[in-house]
Every structure is written in structure tokens, then in C-alpha cells.
Design an enzyme around this catalytic site. Structure first.
Site, PDB file in Angstrom:
ATOM      1  N   ARG A 155      28.754  20.375  18.429  1.00 15.30           N
ATOM      2  CA  ARG A 155      29.687  20.762  17.380  1.00 15.30           C
ATOM      3  C   ARG A 155      30.566  19.565  17.069  1.00 15.30           C
ATOM      4  O   ARG A 155      30.115  18.562  16.586  1.00 15.30           O
ATOM      5  CB  ARG A 155      30.516  21.969  17.839  1.00 15.30           C
ATOM      6  CG  ARG A 155      29.701  23.246  17.851  1.00 15.30           C
ATOM      7  CD  ARG A 155      30.351  24.318  18.650  1.00 15.30           C
ATOM      8  NE  ARG A 155      30.341  23.998  20.062  1.00 15.30           N
ATOM      9  CZ  ARG A 155      30.709  24.826  21.015  1.00 15.30           C
ATOM     10  NH1 ARG A 155      31.159  26.013  20.701  1.00 15.30           N
ATOM     11  NH2 ARG A 155      30.629  24.469  22.273  1.00 15.30           N
TER      12      ARG A 155
ATOM     13  N   SER B  58      31.650  31.156  21.599  1.00 14.35           N
ATOM     14  CA  SER B  58      31.677  32.499  22.190  1.00 14.35           C
ATOM     15  C   SER B  58      33.108  32.863  22.562  1.00 14.35           C
ATOM     16  O   SER B  58      33.540  34.007  22.424  1.00 14.35           O
ATOM     17  CB  SER B  58      30.810  32.533  23.455  1.00 14.35           C
ATOM     18  OG  SER B  58      29.485  32.221  23.148  1.00 14.35           O
TER      19      SER B  58
HETATM   20  P1  ADP Z   1      27.475  26.597  28.074  1.00 13.77           P
HETATM   21  O1  ADP Z   1      28.124  27.457  29.105  1.00 13.77           O
HETATM   22  O2  ADP Z   1      26.235  25.900  28.539  1.00 13.77           O
HETATM   23  O3  ADP Z   1      28.413  25.673  27.324  1.00 13.77           O
HETATM   24  P2  ADP Z   1      27.333  28.095  25.625  1.00 13.77           P
HETATM   25  O4  ADP Z   1      26.726  29.435  25.400  1.00 13.77           O
HETATM   26  O5  ADP Z   1      28.791  27.983  25.398  1.00 13.77           O
HETATM   27  O6  ADP Z   1      26.918  27.668  27.063  1.00 13.77           O
HETATM   28  O7  ADP Z   1      26.594  27.032  24.720  1.00 13.77           O
HETATM   29  C1  ADP Z   1      25.229  26.753  24.841  1.00 13.77           C
HETATM   30  C2  ADP Z   1      24.878  25.575  23.937  1.00 13.77           C
HETATM   31  O8  ADP Z   1      25.080  25.954  22.583  1.00 13.77           O
HETATM   32  C3  ADP Z   1      25.750  24.347  24.159  1.00 13.77           C
HETATM   33  O9  ADP Z   1      24.955  23.194  23.934  1.00 13.77           O
HETATM   34  C4  ADP Z   1      26.808  24.463  23.089  1.00 13.77           C
HETATM   35  O10 ADP Z   1      27.326  23.208  22.713  1.00 13.77           O
HETATM   36  C5  ADP Z   1      25.976  25.060  21.962  1.00 13.77           C
HETATM   37  N1  ADP Z   1      26.788  25.806  21.000  1.00 13.77           N
HETATM   38  C6  ADP Z   1      27.688  26.779  21.243  1.00 13.77           C
HETATM   39  N2  ADP Z   1      28.266  27.202  20.095  1.00 13.77           N
HETATM   40  C7  ADP Z   1      27.713  26.451  19.096  1.00 13.77           C
HETATM   41  C8  ADP Z   1      27.912  26.363  17.687  1.00 13.77           C
HETATM   42  N3  ADP Z   1      28.815  27.099  17.047  1.00 13.77           N
HETATM   43  N4  ADP Z   1      27.164  25.468  17.009  1.00 13.77           N
HETATM   44  C9  ADP Z   1      26.277  24.680  17.648  1.00 13.77           C
HETATM   45  N5  ADP Z   1      26.051  24.694  18.967  1.00 13.77           N
HETATM   46  C10 ADP Z   1      26.761  25.567  19.693  1.00 13.77           C
END
Ligand code: ADP
Length: 162
Positions: free
Chosen positions: A90, A128
Site C-alpha cells: 500500500r 482489516s
Molecule cells: P499480515 O498479518 O500478514 O500483515 P494482512 O491480512 O494484514 O496480513 O495482509 C496480508 C497482505 O495483504 C499483506 O501483504 C498486506 O500488505 C496486504 N494488504 C492488506 N490490505 C491491503 C490493501 N488494502 N491493499 C493492498 N494490499 C493489502
């Protein structure tokens, strides 16, 4: 056949995650969304339900499946013979952590290649955590999560359910 893993906590899945999944599914023959149990992060939604919400959201992507993971991603990748990891980027704020993770993973398994994808601009600030916060305050977050998962996420994150 190129098979990639897209790991995360997905607590819950958002439209930003779905955007990355759809992009990766166009690039790779097969994509497995790997849902980390991640007790350390104390997820609001239990693993099984996080997986079900993703399954419902990716029903239109025939080459995408969803798996749960208790252990280390890199052990899973090595055992399954999968050499690609997809992560979403992001804002610049994601970059340092993601770089660290990618290089650490490569030290543990040198065949692994991390591929970074960027979402549509409107999802750049979506997380999230943001969805959980809006839901906890009784706000409307429908536009931030996949349609097929919305009602269940709302029920699960409703303020009365804390
Ligand atoms: P983690 O606990 O591994 O950070 P997340 O569910 O928060 O798990 O995120 C998983 C992946 O998705 C990470 O690479 C994060 O950067 C990406 N991600 C989360 N939200 C977004 C978004 N809005 N746009 C693009 N990538 C996202």
C-alpha cells in the site's frame, strides 16, 4: 505451472485483499490464499471463519484456493514445492516491513521469490484494522469488504459482539 501463495491474517478479508488476489490470479496458474492462525495478533475472527469468508469472496476465481496455516510460511512453501509469495504494497509505510520479511524468507529458503502487487488507488489506505474499528463503532463499512462476506463480517464484528 506457476503456483503462488498469498499469506496474511485476513481479519477480515477486505476489498484491498481481494484486489490483490484477483491480480495475482491473472498472473499465476494457481494461487493459494494462506490464512495464518496468527494467535500472536489475537485475531477477532476465528481461523475457520476467516477462511470461509475468503472462500465466499473468491468463488468467481476458479484458480484460487484457501488454506489455513499454523506454522511458518516458508516451511509450508518448501514442503509443497511452491516458489512464489505474493504480498500487497500500500503506502510506503508497508515497504520496510515487507522488505525485511521477503529477505528473511529468502534467507530461510533461497528459491522463494516475493512478488509485490499494488492495489487500486482507492484501497491504498484500507486495512482489516480499519474495518474492525469502523465496525466496532457501529459505522458502515460495506463498501470496504467483498459483498458475499459483508453480512457475516457485520454480524461477527457488531459492537454488541465485542
Ligand atoms: P499480515 O498479518 O500478514 O500483515 P494482512 O491480512 O494484514 O496480513 O495482509 C496480508 C497482505 O495483504 C499483506 O501483504 C498486506 O500488505 C496486504 N494488504 C492488506 N490490505 C491491503 C490493501 N488494502 N491493499 C493492498 N494490499 C493489502
Amino acid at each position: 505451472m506457476k503456483h503462488a501463495l498469498y499469506p496474511g491474517t485476513f481479519d477480515p478479508i477486505t476489498n484491498g485483499h481481494l484486489d490483490i488476489i484477483e491480480r495475482a490470479a491473472e498472473i499465476f496458474h494457481r494461487l493459494s490464499v494462506v490464512v495464518a492462525r496468527n494467535d500472536r495478533k489475537q485475531p477477532r475472527i476465528p481461523l475457520d471463519e476467516r477462511m470461509e469468508l475468503i472462500c465466499a469472496s473468491v468463488a468467481h476465481c476458479p484458480n484460487v484456493d484457501v488454506v489455513g496455516l499454523d506454522g511458518l510460511l516458508i516451511d509450508y512453501a518448501r514442503k509443497a514445492g511452491i516458489d512464489y509469495v505474493v504480498r500487497g504494497l500500500r503506502a510506503v509505510s508497508d515497504f520496510e516491513y515487507e522488505l525485511q520479511l521477503a529477505l528473511m524468507n529468502r534467507q530461510m529458503y533461497d528459491r522463494i521469490e516475493t512478488i509485490f502487487l499494488m492495489p487500486r488507488q482507492e484501497y491504498i489506505f484500507l486495512s482489516s484494522n480499519m474495518v474492525r474499528e469502523i465496525a466496532a463503532l457501529g459505522g458502515d463499512f460495506q463498501r470496504f469488504v467483498p459483498g458475499p462476506a459483508y453480512e457475516r463480517i457485520r454480524a461477527r464484528l457488531a459492537p454488541t459482539n465485542s
